[in-house]
Enzyme design. Sequence first.
Site, PDB file in Angstrom:
ATOM      1  N   THR A  52       0.845  -1.161   0.005  1.00  0.00           N
ATOM      2  CA  THR A  52      -0.028  -0.143  -0.026  1.00  0.00           C
ATOM      3  C   THR A  52       0.883   1.247   0.206  1.00  0.00           C
ATOM      4  OG1 THR A  52      -0.159   0.055   2.347  1.00  0.00           O
ATOM      5  CG2 THR A  52      -1.978  -0.915   1.101  1.00  0.00           C
ATOM      6  N   UNK A  53       2.245   1.105   0.072  1.00  0.00           N
ATOM      7  CA  UNK A  53       2.991   2.224  -0.113  1.00  0.00           C
ATOM      8  C   UNK A  53       3.213   2.675  -1.646  1.00  0.00           C
ATOM      9  N   PRO A  54       2.764   3.839  -2.188  1.00  0.00           N
ATOM     10  CA  PRO A  54       2.942   3.987  -3.546  1.00  0.00           C
ATOM     11  C   PRO A  54       4.349   4.285  -4.072  1.00  0.00           C
ATOM     12  CG  PRO A  54       1.112   5.336  -2.500  1.00  0.00           C
ATOM     13  CD  PRO A  54       1.858   4.704  -1.379  1.00  0.00           C
ATOM     14  N   ILE A 113       5.907   0.741  -4.341  1.00  0.00           N
ATOM     15  CA  ILE A 113       5.587  -0.153  -5.595  1.00  0.00           C
ATOM     16  C   ILE A 113       6.022   0.449  -6.906  1.00  0.00           C
ATOM     17  CG2 ILE A 113       3.600  -0.740  -6.865  1.00  0.00           C
ATOM     18  CD1 ILE A 113       4.215  -2.646  -4.281  1.00  0.00           C
TER      19      ILE A 113
END
Length: 249
Positions: free
Chosen positions: A125-127, A130
């Site tokens: 969930t860490u943009p 990713i």
Amino acid sequence: MELPLPGLWLKRLWVLFQVALHVAMGKVLMTLFPGRVKQDILAMSQKTGMAKNPHFSHENWIPTFFSAQYFWFVLKVRWQRLEDKTEEGGLAPNCPVVSLSGQRCHIWDFMQGNRPLVLNFGSCTUPSFIFKFDQFKRLIEDFSSIADFLIIYIEEAHASDGWAFKNNVDIKNHQNLQDRLRAAHLLLDRSPQCPVVVDTMKNQSSRLYAALPERLYVLQAGRILYKGKPGPWNYHPEEVRAVLEKLHS
């Protein structure tokens, strides 16, 4: 040196005051000068690649700043950094981790002789984690002959029941180890090309390496050769490349 308990709590109270003041001022400025505040946040996001991320528009995440969820997450990160046990040249904490098959092991188990070990802490969930995942994979492709790599999946940066961003992957805060293992399995779809383990539910590696929301390290012979700055603003795989190139030259 480890902080005595009273000293740690005094520091936590001071951090609580700082974060509360930051959020209160941010809310006021966002109300009075919304355009200027958004410009400033977008300028900072250039460091993370968020402004270039095709999966997110600024409306997906900027409106979440200075919310109650933002406050609690930033406070957790700032409190965690008070427990940072790492410094370049110092001994690397040999924290327990869990493989995706459920086997318990330790970070040092992945070190081989004098070969560098690159640690990549993050979550789905860490943009920025990713968005820069392909950069990390290229590091593995280019330096696997001289270094080893390990991804340590930690607690979610932007869980859907926490400081959530719109248009992000839907993963809730981990309530148990199985939740964390299921979330980490999603990384396998991205073909990481290196082992993936998860932090324990005590978040020991995340705390001692001050890794939330994401962070990079290079270890060698049990010591910290490189300590990356904390993400998202200062998460830079290219700095690891420079370290490995210097070792290889």
